[in-house]
Design an enzyme around this catalytic site. Structure first.
Site, PDB file in Angstrom:
ATOM      1  N   ASP A   8       0.857  -1.193   0.000  1.00 34.25           N
ATOM      2  CA  ASP A   8       0.000   0.000   0.000  1.00 34.25           C
ATOM      3  C   ASP A   8       0.889   1.236   0.000  1.00 34.25           C
ATOM      4  O   ASP A   8       1.671   1.461   0.929  1.00 34.25           O
ATOM      5  CB  ASP A   8      -0.896  -0.023   1.242  1.00 34.25           C
ATOM      6  CG  ASP A   8      -1.894   1.131   1.279  1.00 34.25           C
ATOM      7  OD1 ASP A   8      -1.893   1.947   0.341  1.00 34.25           O
ATOM      8  OD2 ASP A   8      -2.659   1.210   2.253  1.00 34.25           O
ATOM      9  N   ASP A 104      -3.394   2.407  -5.838  1.00 39.88           N
ATOM     10  CA  ASP A 104      -2.214   2.495  -4.983  1.00 39.88           C
ATOM     11  C   ASP A 104      -1.979   1.256  -4.117  1.00 39.88           C
ATOM     12  O   ASP A 104      -1.100   1.266  -3.248  1.00 39.88           O
ATOM     13  CB  ASP A 104      -2.318   3.725  -4.079  1.00 39.88           C
ATOM     14  CG  ASP A 104      -3.584   3.717  -3.230  1.00 39.88           C
ATOM     15  OD1 ASP A 104      -4.529   2.977  -3.570  1.00 39.88           O
ATOM     16  OD2 ASP A 104      -3.644   4.454  -2.227  1.00 39.88           O
ATOM     17  N   GLU A 105      -2.718   0.190  -4.340  1.00 40.18           N
ATOM     18  CA  GLU A 105      -2.549  -1.026  -3.563  1.00 40.18           C
ATOM     19  C   GLU A 105      -2.478  -2.232  -4.490  1.00 40.18           C
ATOM     20  O   GLU A 105      -3.066  -2.234  -5.569  1.00 40.18           O
ATOM     21  CB  GLU A 105      -3.707  -1.224  -2.576  1.00 40.18           C
ATOM     22  CG  GLU A 105      -3.907  -0.091  -1.585  1.00 40.18           C
ATOM     23  CD  GLU A 105      -5.055  -0.363  -0.628  1.00 40.18           C
ATOM     24  OE1 GLU A 105      -5.176  -1.517  -0.166  1.00 40.18           O
ATOM     25  OE2 GLU A 105      -5.846   0.562  -0.368  1.00 40.18           O
TER      26      GLU A 105
END
Length: 411
Positions: A8, A104-105
């Protein structure tokens, strides 16, 4: 045993802004929506802003009250996508089993990679260091034996950390946490579990599986499996397409929806969008879900199964309005509303009809909507508009085309 990482990017949007603008590194900043268009919520904040208690998803005015000096930046999605792609390229050097979970993960299955790069923890630490040196970003990474616990691990310590959750320590680390910290347990589900005396993840793991299934359906049973560490879902390949599970749309109009008729206008606008996208993908929905957010930022969701699958806006809106009637509260105006087609199936799949369904009438409705699609494609979205939308010039602006952020490819 599988070795799964969940990575993350910490404060992704705000961190990228600080890289692009070094002068922002020592001041509280946040990336937020446009307050003029009432999309005024915090999308991301840096560590300095976080110290003021600013939270993702809260209204801009609330954030400003906590930190008057907060600098709020408009989102730069092309820039964010560039960095997220660079991060994914780093992941790909360790495995091709990389499944995005938002921009974003990502999950990484490094089970086979350990023979080349060392243990899961060693790989995670190497990725964490490379993110800092090569991109200037920090990441939090969870290392575990399934996707759910790896995700918990990446949330457990932030920023710039690696957390290992093993078969030996997961009860000690995970079970004392609130059940709402478990992946896919939203506020509504958490309330239902709390009503049944389930407050921690450990409580869920030690609950009666059959009772959870009976009381809360498949979602209740899923909570039991996840809490017990029995998630077996695979990490998909980076280029593997996952079947679409739902299609929806939501909007925060230029003013609050104070009456049922206000909300009705918005549901018609949104239902047309959802129906069009279903048809574009050759899909039907067999269920409808609505999402309501009032002016106090309290959210509610309702859903129902349909008697017959559909991709017609008239039907989708009608079913959505039935759900809305059961939830409508005149004392709580709505700030935003959404509708979603769920439990999708291909439009080629046969289904059982009845003597009470007028198939000829349904075919005419379908032809009409397909004709409207073609006219709008040729002459523009506003070439044909429902009269109900024209009844309110402010709410009706939600029907106007607008620029969207680029679509991040997610799995």
């Amino acid at each position: 045993m599988r070795i799964i990482l969940h990575s993350d990017l910490n404060n992704c949007y705000a961190s990228i802004e600080s890289i692009a603008h070094p002068e922002y590194k020592k001041i509280p900043i946040a990336v937020g929506g446009d307050p003029e268009k009432r999309h005024g919520i915090i999308l991301a904040k840096n560590e300095i802003a976080k110290k003021y208690g600013i939270k993702t998803g809260e209204a801009l005015w609330q954030a400003k009250q906590k930190c008057p000096s907060l600098l709020i930046l408009p989102p730069d999605f092309p820039l964010y996508q560039k960095y997220c792609t660079l991060a994914k390229n780093i992941y790909m050097e360790y495995t091709d089993l990389v499944e995005s979970f938002g921009p974003d993960e990502a999950w990484l299955d490094v089970t086979a990679s350990t023979e080349l790069f060392g243990s899961g923890e060693k790989i995670a630490q190497e990725i964490r260091q490379r993110m800092k040196t090569e991109l200037g970003l920090t990441v939090s990474i969870g290392v575990s034996f399934n996707k759910v616990f790896a995700k918990f691990g990446s949330d457990f310590r932030k920023p710039d950390a690696v957390t290992v959750i093993s078969e030996e320590n997961y009860k000690e680390i995970i079970w004392p946490a609130p059940v709402g910290n478990l992946l896919f347990v939203g506020k509504s589900m958490e309330k239902e579990l709390n009503r049944r005396g389930i407050f921690t993840i450990g409580d869920a793991a030690n609950a009666c599986r059959e009772k959870l299934l009976r009381d809360l359906g498949k979602n209740g049973e899923r909570v039991y499996f996840y809490a017990s560490g029995m998630d077996t879902s695979p990490v998909m390949r980076y280029d593997e397409d996952i079947p679409i599970k739902s299609i929806g749309n939501s909007s925060t109009p230029a003013r609050d929806m104070k009456t049922f008729e206000d909300a009705k206008i918005m549901l018609y606008i949104l239902s047309e969008s959802v129906a069009k996208r279903l048809r574009n993908h050759s899909l039907l929905c067999t269920g409808i879900q609505i999402h309501l957010r009032d002016t106090q930022l309290i959210t509610h969701e309702r859903q129902k199964k349909l008697k017959f699958p559909t991709n017609l806006s008239e039907t989708i809106c009608k079913e959505g309005l039935e759900l809305l009637k059961k939830s409508w509260n005149e004392a709580a105006p709505l700030r935003s509303i959404g509708i979603r087609g769920i439990d999708l199936c291909p439009d080629s799949v046969p289904f059982q009809t009845t003597f009470f369904r007028d198939e000829i009438k349904e075919q005419k409705k379908e032809k009409l909507e397909l004709t409207v699609d073609k006219i709008r494609e040729k002459y523009g979205k506003e070439s044909i508009i429902r009269s109900v939308v024209l009844s309110d010039p402010i709410l009706g602006t939600a029907n106007k085309p607008r620029l969207e952020p680029p679509a991040f490819r997610t799995h």
